[in-house]
Design an enzyme around this catalytic site. Structure first.
Site, mmCIF file in Angstrom:
data_model
loop_
_atom_site.group_PDB
_atom_site.id
_atom_site.type_symbol
_atom_site.label_atom_id
_atom_site.label_comp_id
_atom_site.label_asym_id
_atom_site.label_seq_id
_atom_site.Cartn_x
_atom_site.Cartn_y
_atom_site.Cartn_z
ATOM 1 N N ASN A 13 1.009 -1.301 0.130
ATOM 2 C CA ASN A 13 -0.047 0.104 -0.057
ATOM 3 C C ASN A 13 0.917 1.295 0.200
ATOM 4 O O ASN A 13 0.580 2.173 -0.724
ATOM 5 C CB ASN A 13 -1.044 0.078 1.104
ATOM 6 N N MET A 89 1.060 -2.321 12.424
ATOM 7 C CA MET A 89 0.532 -3.436 13.706
ATOM 8 C C MET A 89 0.596 -2.875 14.996
ATOM 9 O O MET A 89 0.678 -3.919 15.918
ATOM 10 C CB MET A 89 1.192 -4.683 13.225
ATOM 11 N N ARG A 90 0.198 -1.881 15.287
ATOM 12 C CA ARG A 90 0.087 -1.124 16.498
ATOM 13 C C ARG A 90 -1.174 -0.569 16.690
ATOM 14 O O ARG A 90 -1.500 0.343 15.707
ATOM 15 C CB ARG A 90 1.314 -0.518 17.149
ATOM 16 N N ASN A 106 -7.329 4.886 8.072
ATOM 17 C CA ASN A 106 -6.831 3.280 8.058
ATOM 18 C C ASN A 106 -7.603 2.664 6.848
ATOM 19 O O ASN A 106 -8.574 2.824 6.543
ATOM 20 C CB ASN A 106 -7.068 2.659 9.441
ATOM 21 N N HIS A 108 -8.788 -1.347 6.035
ATOM 22 C CA HIS A 108 -9.037 -2.641 6.419
ATOM 23 C C HIS A 108 -9.516 -3.455 5.278
ATOM 24 O O HIS A 108 -10.302 -3.320 4.591
ATOM 25 C CB HIS A 108 -10.264 -2.526 7.395
HETATM 26 C C1 GRF Z 1 -3.246 -4.542 4.031
HETATM 27 O O1 GRF Z 1 -3.820 -5.767 3.718
HETATM 28 C C2 GRF Z 1 -4.020 -3.775 4.815
HETATM 29 O O2 GRF Z 1 -5.403 -3.937 4.370
HETATM 30 C C3 GRF Z 1 -3.861 -4.174 6.242
HETATM 31 O O3 GRF Z 1 -2.421 -4.328 6.175
HETATM 32 C C4 GRF Z 1 -2.189 -5.040 5.247
HETATM 33 C C5 GRF Z 1 -0.819 -4.339 4.662
HETATM 34 O O4 GRF Z 1 -0.204 -4.761 3.573
HETATM 35 N N1 GRF Z 1 -4.199 -3.023 7.299
HETATM 36 P P1 GRF Z 1 1.136 -3.914 2.973
HETATM 37 O O5 GRF Z 1 2.262 -3.781 3.978
HETATM 38 O O6 GRF Z 1 0.543 -2.562 2.591
HETATM 39 O O7 GRF Z 1 1.447 -4.835 1.570
#
Ligand code: GRF
Length: 200
Positions: A13, A89-90, A106, A108
């Site tokens: 992303n 991841m926090r 965010n 999801h």
């Molecule tokens: C994505 O699937 C997003 O929806 C979730 O974490 C993942 C991150 O993937 N919150 P990346 O690191 O952007 O490849």
């Protein structure tokens, strides 16, 4: 407008956002990557894109509060006006969220409010839903809960494997997130209660 992306992992992303900024689809500066994992692939992607990296490990601080204060100081220094969470991841504390009220978004990988939490794709797949999808939302003090900016459905096919579904979800993420960020940067989003209206 200066944007910071927070990420802990692969950074697909992040790469999609960086590319949308480069193509001027997002008329803003991607000023900072905040990363809490020294082994994360996203760091290499940021360096390649010429984006400053702020690597900050939670373990270096006794209290979460001090960890977050250090992040906030760095955001202030960089003049950040929008925080984009992309696989960070926090959970951010209520204090942090209040400080950046309606300025944290965010993504999801499910259609909220279904399948909250860190395994949204697998949980929907295992549940046997016929449709899942992607949600971009403002962050409030509750996990995966704030007002929804954009959603896109992704059908689950009968012959799908988890990996095939994941690949299609990620593809949708990479177009939906830049679109939502563009709306924010253009000042086109209005929040009324739980609803988000995009003007113009
Ligand atoms: C994505 O699937 C997003 O929806 C979730 O974490 C993942 C991150 O993937 N919150 P990346 O690191 O952007 O490849």
């Amino acid at each position: 407008m200066n944007i910071a992306v927070f990420a802990s992992g692969t950074g697909s992303n992040f790469a999609a956002i960086a590319s949308a900024v480069r193509r001027k689809q997002i008329p803003a500066k991607l000023a900072l990557l905040v990363c809490d994992n020294p082994r994360a692939k996203v760091i290499g992607k940021a360096r390649k894109a010429g984006v400053q990296v702020f690597l900050i490990e939670r373990g270096a601080f006794a209290q979460r509060r001090d960890f977050e204060l250090a992040i906030m100081a760095r955001l202030k220094q960089a003049g950040i006006e929008l925080v984009v969470l992309a696989g960070f991841m926090r959970i951010l504390s209520p204090e942090f969220v209040r400080k950046f009220k309606n300025r944290i978004i965010n993504i999801h990988p499910a259609l909220l409010p279904a399948f909250k939490g860190s395994h949204g794709i697998k949980d929907a797949f295992d549940y046997g839903t016929k449709v899942t999808g992607v949600t971009v939302h403002f962050v409030d003090e509750r996990m995966d809960h704030g007002p929804i900016i954009l959603q896109e459905a992704v059908p689950v096919r009968e012959k799908d494997t988890l990996e095939a579904l994941e690949a299609r979800i990620h593809r949708v993420e990479h177009s939906l997130y830049p679109r939502a960020i563009r709306l924010f940067v253009q000042g086109r989003l209005r929040i009324k209660g739980r609803k988000v209206f995009s003007a113009g």
